[in-house]
Design a protein around this motif. Structure first.
Motif, PDB file in Angstrom:
ATOM      1  N   GLU A  85      -2.827   4.474   4.133  1.00  0.00           N
ATOM      2  CA  GLU A  85      -3.524   3.563   3.200  1.00  0.00           C
ATOM      3  C   GLU A  85      -3.606   2.150   3.756  1.00  0.00           C
ATOM      4  OE1 GLU A  85      -2.143   3.409  -0.947  1.00  0.00           O
ATOM      5  OE2 GLU A  85      -1.105   5.306  -0.500  1.00  0.00           O
ATOM      6  N   THR A  86      -2.508   1.725   4.372  1.00  0.00           N
ATOM      7  CA  THR A  86      -2.473   0.354   4.891  1.00  0.00           C
ATOM      8  C   THR A  86      -3.459   0.178   6.031  1.00  0.00           C
ATOM      9  OG1 THR A  86      -0.159   0.237   4.280  1.00  0.00           O
ATOM     10  CG2 THR A  86      -0.943  -1.414   5.836  1.00  0.00           C
ATOM     11  N   GLU A 100      -6.758  -0.136   4.568  1.00  0.00           N
ATOM     12  CA  GLU A 100      -6.973  -1.455   3.972  1.00  0.00           C
ATOM     13  C   GLU A 100      -7.321  -2.500   5.045  1.00  0.00           C
ATOM     14  OE1 GLU A 100      -3.934  -2.194   1.224  1.00  0.00           O
ATOM     15  OE2 GLU A 100      -5.037  -3.854   0.282  1.00  0.00           O
ATOM     16  N   ALA A 153       0.808  -1.221   0.000  1.00  0.00           N
ATOM     17  CA  ALA A 153       0.000   0.000   0.000  1.00  0.00           C
ATOM     18  C   ALA A 153       0.840   1.268   0.000  1.00  0.00           C
ATOM     19  CB  ALA A 153      -0.914   0.000   1.216  1.00  0.00           C
TER      20      ALA A 153
END
Lengths: 321, 321, 321, 321
Positions: free
Chosen positions: C146-147, C150, C141
């Motif tokens: 972002e991770t 996710e 990512a």
């Protein structure tokens, strides 16, 4: 040590010493097997392994040197002798509640013993112990910048040389690659054995390891350890005779990490090595010796530096045993 | 070490030494806190902790003593200094392929490092290392009885005293409770680092630990280490000056197990302790010192013995640093 | 286990299960000995130890609950089951080159094995292993934010509940006190087993540990592990049946750190605990169970949570053995 | 696992199982990569690695077999399952005060954890733990010969076969090379965790490891673990259902030393391996499986034996997860 009447620097035959240094330097400069310089940071990796220098300060303040004795190099862990001296001056024996005095039997950056011993490093010369010493220095000065300044002033005082400085490029490079030391500092903090933020402690540590000195400067800076705690050049007292003896004892048992026993067996002098290829050795009552050759052996100590000390101690009869 | 011209035994002021020994003895005999004798075998457990003796052999062969310096006690691990000397005489430096020269940082009977290091003990003074030394001695003599005889003959030679002997009751008691040592011997054998059956090696080991000597005998027996390898009483050479220095170096870094660093820091002399309460210390060039007080500290070293050496080294200026 | 029809949740007697949950809850709510909540961060330390909740999702999608089954709590290390699932989905079995599958036999935050094993954590459920998993997620990512997003999307997907979120106060508090984890991350990085900066990896780790869920949400989120990899509520496949079995195997052997063997012995179900007092257990083919009681035992697992699972597994005959 | 009727061996399709065993055997018999037999004692070293046998006992007492299922081999550490069962029958849960229930994360003969944990072995399946179990059995019977007899009678009882016996040549060879085990036994004794002389304990241990059985015998002997503690052939109860489950849990978490996690991950069945190349696996409620192939993998477990179990569990859907 020959244990003849000549147990002080004044009794050393200057011609004999001069000849010994010249011949040892000539022989070692010609060696092709020199080890490899430390390669974990560029400023150390690009040092030419062909360098070799040696300097001796006798306790009567005579100075002898050979090779590139005036060329500055990164003293790295040799700085730990001086930060320990400074911290003992501030904290006294209470420092020993936070760090031990036993050989570690492990590599310089091992974290294993730290866990088994709940955050009390084995001795002040392994990295974890030196971080605790840096923290002790920080606790008085409050800010990393002030603490670094204080360490530099102390080094200039013992070397009697105002030009001693840290190399900011080396300090930055140490920080950029110093994750193992960051692991140690965070671990110590989690055990309650750092009083300052890990980043501050690491900042001080990386800077004192980045100090640049020549063999001649280093031999002068360490001479107080050979001279009952008093700088033979200036006559000023740095530590008491007893504390000088005790720092020498720590260098003897812990100065070369997991190679300390072997060095004591081969050379028989208190000493402290640095990954920049320097070694500072003490001949109590007689001399301090600084040697520099950038190539390292498998344990991270200067390959030719150890050999030079072995040759010199043998020729001059300099062993504490 | 004061590093004054008086760097040999002949220069020591006998009156000053005599007074020091008497006063130290008087003070320590009056102490109520004496530690507890070793209790793992009855012959050691029933020794009266009130005993105290000290003896000094100068390198000019003068002998000084105070307290119960003539009373025999079990020398235990101090014997390892002599078996190492004997084994180096037989095997030379090849012995170091089977045992290291580094401080262990662990207790005397730890088995952990042995597993991590595949059966190579850290040094010849921890139990595992002394078993390897015993095996080396056995390999020449073939039978345990012969080997024990050879060790006794060597001790009589260095002590210049035919009465030195092992106490069979102590040897039997050691064997009866020596399961930790049996574990070490079997482990070493399983790693291929014993050439003789574990039972034979243990037999030799238990017997040399069971040797009985007085402080006066022990100080004479160790005097060659202070005198460049030569017995000052008989003038006979035991080892080369270099080997004497190297054995001293090993005593300095490894002589007190996980208390070696602390002892070096406090006393600054090569020495080896035994669980019977004895300590043999060497002042290179000057003297060997044997002290005995059966009560032990938490690390298994003589509580008052260490204190006596600390007091004596301080008063006489005897430190290698 | 033969995955025949009679082994599924549909065969469970709902009345029996309902009664069991009510009686277990009543008994445990009345207990005075409840253990102490984790005290290393304020948001956990101030949780009332009187809370107790339990929820069961059967593989036929029936849900049973008792006590405070709808109250959200910090799932902490239970999140590691879901990050592992997600990382296996991305990296597949190549993940096992960076982290092992063996029980560690050590505490959750031990750094010792890491040194002996050169930076390869023993399993993905100890902290060091979970950091490697977080790094694997980051590697795809790119940014921590972002991770984290996710991971949250994945948790909402498996829980079939859009309200699942991380508690930013908990994440901040974890970061402020997370020096042991910072030590682990820096150590892993120094061994070359993190591809992203330690700070980024720690950011992801602290956030997924700070996710807040209720027992009911957690039981639903874990139901795919009991149902051959397929969420019984939505019918959507999360992982293959084989991967579900394998994740269960890891929970069985490694889910409770150095208490995994004991838990397997007493309860006999794959499960994962968190320091917030939650436990997620899987009855393959039959049910997922989530229990929460904030007080911990000496090993950092929920004291009453383990007891509840022991009682429930015994009454319902739920053991994989 | 819900112990409902559909989970028992009676529901297994015999034709499917028969075919699976034949095809697996045919495939593995043709393999050229078979690993090497254990080479530390001649009786094991000279076994032909081409052997392969497998046997399954269903809980409805049907027996299936393929390959050399009737050929006897040395069961070695598989015997530890039976000595543990016997010792639990005598000592009950008090046995757990002397031996743990946690995976060790170390090799079968490691001595390291023993030192860190003061003589309490991690679990009864590593060598140190099995020595404690042997000591517990000895404490009742008093003499090694009687204890060995008692173990053999128990094995004959669970195997329902009076021909089970120990191979004296194997026991002698084990003793002649068993210095690592002698180290462990002496160490345990020195920690106070053996009540009988190390030699007696080792005698019992070496004999039960030297028991010889075929796959068919072994599958029958282990069937009680798959059948709620009751031998399906004789109908006689060996242990309570709960104890059977708990022994299975120990096999799952600790049965393959430092390969236990990997085996659980790949096969998902409780099992115990022996260095003779045998493995006993349990499918709770359904079957016990014994497989034999003398060649070992790097961790000392049967290379093809593990593969056979992986193939069989996959084809039959036999996994506890």
């Amino acid at each position: 040590m020959t244990h003849t009447p000549a147990q002080n620097g004044a009794a050393v035959d200057g011609t004999e010493l001069e000849t010994a240094l010249q011949e040892i330097t000539a022989e070692l400069q010609s060696r092709s097997e020199r080890g490899q310089p430390a390669d974990y940071i560029p400023p150390l990796a690009r040092v030419d392994p062909a360098h070799f220098g040696i300097a001796v300060t006798l306790t009567d303040n005579r100075l002898f040197a050979a090779g590139e004795a005036e060329m500055p190099f990164s003293i790295q862990s040799i700085s730990k002798v001086f930060t320990l001296t400074l911290a003992l001056g501030m904290a006294g024996d209470s420092l020993w509640r936070r760090v031990g005095r036993e050989p570690s039997g492990d590599a310089f950056n091992s974290i294993v013993l730290l866990e088994h011993e709940r955050g009390i490093p084995r001795n002040p010369f392994i990295n974890a112990g030196a971080l605790v010493v840096a923290d002790a220095l920080l606790s008085r000065a409050r800010a990393p910048r002030e603490t670094i300044g204080e360490i530099l002033r102390f080094l200039r005082f013992v070397a009697d040389d105002e030009s001693v400085a840290a190399d900011p490029a080396v300090a930055r490079a140490e920080k950029a690659t110093g994750h193992r030391n960051a692991a140690l500092a965070n671990y110590l903090y989690s055990c309650g054995n750092l009083n300052n933020p890990p980043d501050h402690v690491l900042g001080v540590y990386f800077h004192h390891c980045a100090v640049t000195m020549s063999c001649a400067q280093l031999a002068r800076a360490g001479a107080f350890l050979a001279n009952g705690g008093r700088n033979p050049a200036t006559g000023r007292s740095v530590v008491s005779p007893e504390r000088a003896r005790r720092i020498n004892a720590l260098m003897m048992t812990c100065g070369h990490y997991d190679g300390s026993g072997d060095f004591a067996y081969r050379v028989g002098l208190p000493s402290k090595s640095g990954v920049g290829g320097g070694i500072l050795a003490v001949v109590p009552g007689v001399a301090s010796v600084a040697v520099w050759s950038p190539g390292l052996n498998g344990q991270g100590n200067s390959l030719l530096g150890i050999e030079a000390l072995e040759m010199l101690s043998h020729r001059m009869g300099w062993s504490v045993f």
